[in-house]
Design a protein around this motif. Structure first.
Motif, PDB file in Angstrom:
ATOM      1  N   ARG A 125      50.152  47.866  25.875  1.00  0.00           N
ATOM      2  CA  ARG A 125      50.456  46.829  26.656  1.00  0.00           C
ATOM      3  C   ARG A 125      49.733  47.006  27.904  1.00  0.00           C
ATOM      4  N   ARG A 126      48.811  46.085  28.033  1.00  0.00           N
ATOM      5  CA  ARG A 126      47.801  46.038  29.285  1.00  0.00           C
ATOM      6  C   ARG A 126      48.051  44.877  30.206  1.00  0.00           C
ATOM      7  N   LEU A 127      47.727  45.026  31.402  1.00  0.00           N
ATOM      8  CA  LEU A 127      48.029  44.195  32.589  1.00  0.00           C
ATOM      9  C   LEU A 127      47.031  44.075  33.450  1.00  0.00           C
ATOM     10  N   LEU A 128      46.420  42.987  33.950  1.00  0.00           N
ATOM     11  CA  LEU A 128      45.567  43.042  34.974  1.00  0.00           C
ATOM     12  C   LEU A 128      46.198  42.409  36.357  1.00  0.00           C
ATOM     13  N   VAL A 129      46.279  43.040  37.337  1.00  0.00           N
ATOM     14  CA  VAL A 129      46.792  42.523  38.723  1.00  0.00           C
ATOM     15  C   VAL A 129      45.733  42.272  39.692  1.00  0.00           C
ATOM     16  N   GLY A 130      45.774  41.205  40.386  1.00  0.00           N
ATOM     17  CA  GLY A 130      44.759  41.008  41.473  1.00  0.00           C
ATOM     18  C   GLY A 130      45.744  40.839  42.688  1.00  0.00           C
TER      19      GLY A 130
ATOM     20  N   ASN B  73      36.553  38.495  54.051  1.00  0.00           N
ATOM     21  CA  ASN B  73      38.173  38.754  53.592  1.00  0.00           C
ATOM     22  C   ASN B  73      37.655  39.888  52.248  1.00  0.00           C
ATOM     23  N   VAL B  74      38.735  40.410  51.550  1.00  0.00           N
ATOM     24  CA  VAL B  74      38.532  41.077  50.335  1.00  0.00           C
ATOM     25  C   VAL B  74      39.542  40.820  49.364  1.00  0.00           C
ATOM     26  N   ALA B  75      39.390  41.541  48.101  1.00  0.00           N
ATOM     27  CA  ALA B  75      40.326  41.303  47.029  1.00  0.00           C
ATOM     28  C   ALA B  75      40.230  42.658  46.169  1.00  0.00           C
ATOM     29  N   GLN B  76      41.326  42.762  45.417  1.00  0.00           N
ATOM     30  CA  GLN B  76      41.430  43.853  44.338  1.00  0.00           C
ATOM     31  C   GLN B  76      41.715  43.235  43.190  1.00  0.00           C
ATOM     32  N   LEU B  77      41.304  44.080  42.018  1.00  0.00           N
ATOM     33  CA  LEU B  77      41.599  43.871  40.660  1.00  0.00           C
ATOM     34  C   LEU B  77      41.772  45.045  40.109  1.00  0.00           C
ATOM     35  N   LEU B  78      42.967  45.415  39.607  1.00  0.00           N
ATOM     36  CA  LEU B  78      43.127  46.560  38.745  1.00  0.00           C
ATOM     37  C   LEU B  78      43.790  46.238  37.399  1.00  0.00           C
ATOM     38  N   VAL B  79      43.354  47.096  36.175  1.00  0.00           N
ATOM     39  CA  VAL B  79      43.899  46.937  34.979  1.00  0.00           C
ATOM     40  C   VAL B  79      44.752  48.150  34.761  1.00  0.00           C
ATOM     41  N   PHE B  80      46.020  47.741  34.341  1.00  0.00           N
ATOM     42  CA  PHE B  80      46.993  49.124  33.898  1.00  0.00           C
ATOM     43  C   PHE B  80      47.279  48.751  32.317  1.00  0.00           C
ATOM     44  N   GLU B  81      47.683  49.943  32.065  1.00  0.00           N
ATOM     45  CA  GLU B  81      48.543  50.072  30.529  1.00  0.00           C
ATOM     46  C   GLU B  81      49.654  50.744  30.783  1.00  0.00           C
TER      47      GLU B  81
ATOM     48  N   LEU C 266      43.525  51.990  34.107  1.00  0.00           N
ATOM     49  CA  LEU C 266      42.480  51.866  33.304  1.00  0.00           C
ATOM     50  C   LEU C 266      41.082  51.692  33.880  1.00  0.00           C
ATOM     51  N   ASP C 267      41.122  50.467  34.641  1.00  0.00           N
ATOM     52  CA  ASP C 267      39.844  49.910  35.213  1.00  0.00           C
ATOM     53  C   ASP C 267      40.107  49.153  36.675  1.00  0.00           C
ATOM     54  N   GLY C 268      39.061  48.804  37.310  1.00  0.00           N
ATOM     55  CA  GLY C 268      39.386  48.174  38.610  1.00  0.00           C
ATOM     56  C   GLY C 268      38.044  47.902  39.215  1.00  0.00           C
ATOM     57  N   GLU C 269      38.265  46.929  40.096  1.00  0.00           N
ATOM     58  CA  GLU C 269      37.021  46.147  41.091  1.00  0.00           C
ATOM     59  C   GLU C 269      37.560  45.725  42.085  1.00  0.00           C
ATOM     60  N   SER C 270      36.756  46.024  43.145  1.00  0.00           N
ATOM     61  CA  SER C 270      37.170  45.364  44.510  1.00  0.00           C
ATOM     62  C   SER C 270      36.039  44.434  44.646  1.00  0.00           C
TER      63      SER C 270
ATOM     64  N   CYS D 271      43.435  44.985  51.847  1.00  0.00           N
ATOM     65  CA  CYS D 271      44.404  44.975  50.780  1.00  0.00           C
ATOM     66  C   CYS D 271      44.647  46.243  50.286  1.00  0.00           C
ATOM     67  N   ALA D 272      45.998  46.602  49.683  1.00  0.00           N
ATOM     68  CA  ALA D 272      46.439  47.913  49.207  1.00  0.00           C
ATOM     69  C   ALA D 272      47.502  47.395  48.119  1.00  0.00           C
ATOM     70  N   MET D 273      47.055  48.197  47.012  1.00  0.00           N
ATOM     71  CA  MET D 273      47.937  47.957  45.846  1.00  0.00           C
ATOM     72  C   MET D 273      48.381  49.599  45.486  1.00  0.00           C
TER      73      MET D 273
END
Length: 414
Positions: free
Chosen positions: A182-187, A167-175, A152-156, A140-142
């Motif tokens: 205004r912050r947003l978490l995208v998986g 399988n894998v997944a991604q979680l990234l936090v953006f401002e 801001l932050d992230g976790e795989s 997976c790529a973001m």
């Protein structure tokens, strides 16, 4: 446990990108010059009373790994070989993305990450990649516009670490830049394909949702978007789990939980699809589930109710589309088409705090059938990309400030 390593390509910070909007205009001109092939249009949400002016677009796209295309030629018997060639597909995929100009891109089945990142960095994107474990070569790529979002932050998540396959997944936090926190978490996830392993699919989604909730709370209850190929249809028990936050697994056969087995083209075109819902008789149904399978699905071998902590809606089900492209529940009729599958498995889920303002509609079944299969002249994968424009909700409280330690995340480079 989930891996805490998340990858940011170090060369991104030293690049001098061309603005994506310039490429976007050029590609729009080229794509409109031809009236043949797949054509898609944006559909606006009818009710935008909760939408704020702060908007952004998110794309989810299973781009078909080159290795998978080469090893599974039986899926593309009706597709000209030139459309399977990676060099051509890479060009088409890039043109698709630049035409739509998304702010955040979630890709699945990526096995040519360096090549794609070299293209996208020149358009102003930064990126992160997580490769699957085992003998597979994709992941997976973001990507995100570096001038619009600050990471801001992230976790795989590496599911092998918790016994849930490769399988894998991604979680990234953006401002969002210039948006007063205004912050947003995208998986981003590519759920296990195997139709017979419904318990693993449930376990993967349940774990992702739990991790997303924890990371969201860390950053002031940031709104959540979960994008990806969930390898489950809109009529399935797994879709119900995502949309209602719970599922009583004893009402389902785990081998039918994803709905994939009812999506062979001949079945879809020749029969009316029925919901894979609760069975009419429960006698002996739990014989389909071992204690270990129940534990994988729900987290507890003695509990038959799978739950996740997020309250999710699908952007496509929320924004009404054409009757020729949508099913009864509002989801696209098809997001993937090859010789052995015709149906929907891709979604853009969102939580409270944001609302979809428009989506890029998919295409009708008849349009797909005319192509004979995907990839085709204008589509670089055997999936269609999903795109949604979101707005932060005017009713959503702005994120609170986080401690200095959390606000200055470590960036690991592998």
């Amino acid at each position: 446990m989930a891996s805490s390593t998340w990858l940011i390509s170090s060369f991104f910070k030293f690049s001098f990108p061309t603005r994506a909007s310039q490429i976007h205009c050029q590609c729009n001109t080229n794509s409109n010059s031809s009236s043949r092939g797949i054509q898609r249009r944006w559909v606006e949400a009818f009710d935008q009373s909760l939408a704020s002016p702060e908007r952004f677009t998110v794309a989810s796209y299973n781009i078909l790994a080159d290795r998978n295309a080469s090893q599974h030629t039986d899926l593309y018997v009706n597709v000209p070989s030139r459309y399977i060639n990676w060099n051509r597909r890479q060009k088409i995929l890039s043109e698709e993305l630049f035409e739509w100009n998304p702010d955040i891109i979630c890709l699945q089945e990526v096995d040519m990450y360096v090549e794609l990142s070299n293209i996208l960095v020149k358009a102003g994107y930064a990126g992160s990649y997580k490769r699957r474990t085992g003998d597979t070569s994709d992941g997976c790529a973001m990507f995100w516009k570096a001038d619009k979002f600050r990471l801001l932050d992230g976790e795989s998540i590496q599911y092998k670490n918790i016994g849930l396959r490769d399988n894998v997944a991604q979680l990234l936090v953006f401002e969002m830049s210039g948006s007063d926190s205004r912050r947003l978490l995208v998986g981003n996830i590519h759920v296990l394909y195997n139709p017979n392993r419904g318990e693993v699919k449930l376990g993967q989604i349940r774990f992702l949702s739990s991790k997303a909730q924890s990371l969201s709370e860390k950053w002031g209850n940031a709104p959540v978007i979960l994008a990806g190929d969930f390898n489950s249809t809109p009529e399935s028990g797994i879709y119900k789990f995502l949309s209602t936050s719970e599922l009583n697994i004893k009402l389902y056969d785990r081998k039918q939980l994803s709905g994939q087995k009812r999506c062979r083209p001949a079945q879809v075109l020749g029969e009316k699809k029925e919901t894979v819902g609760p069975f009419s008789s429960l006698d002996g149904l739990l014989d389909f589930w071992t204690d270990e399978e129940v534990k994988t699905a729900t987290g507890d071998s003695e509990c038959h109710l799978a739950v996740h902590p997020l309250k999710l809606n699908s952007s496509y089900a929320t924004v009404n589309g054409s009757a020729s492209t949508r099913g009864l529940n509002g989801e696209p009729l098809a997001t993937s088409y090859h010789s052995k599958f015709l149906g929907t498995v891709d979604y853009l889920w969102y939580s409270e705090g944001i609302v979809p303002t428009r989506v890029l509609d998919t295409v009708s079944i008849s349009d797909l059938l005319r192509e004979g299969g995907l990839p085709c002249k204008k589509v670089g994968s055997d999936h269609l990309a999903l795109l949604s424009e979101f707005s932060f909700s005017v009713a959503h409280n702005k994120s609170t400030d986080i401690t200095a330690a959390a606000a200055s995340p470590r960036v690991d480079i592998e």
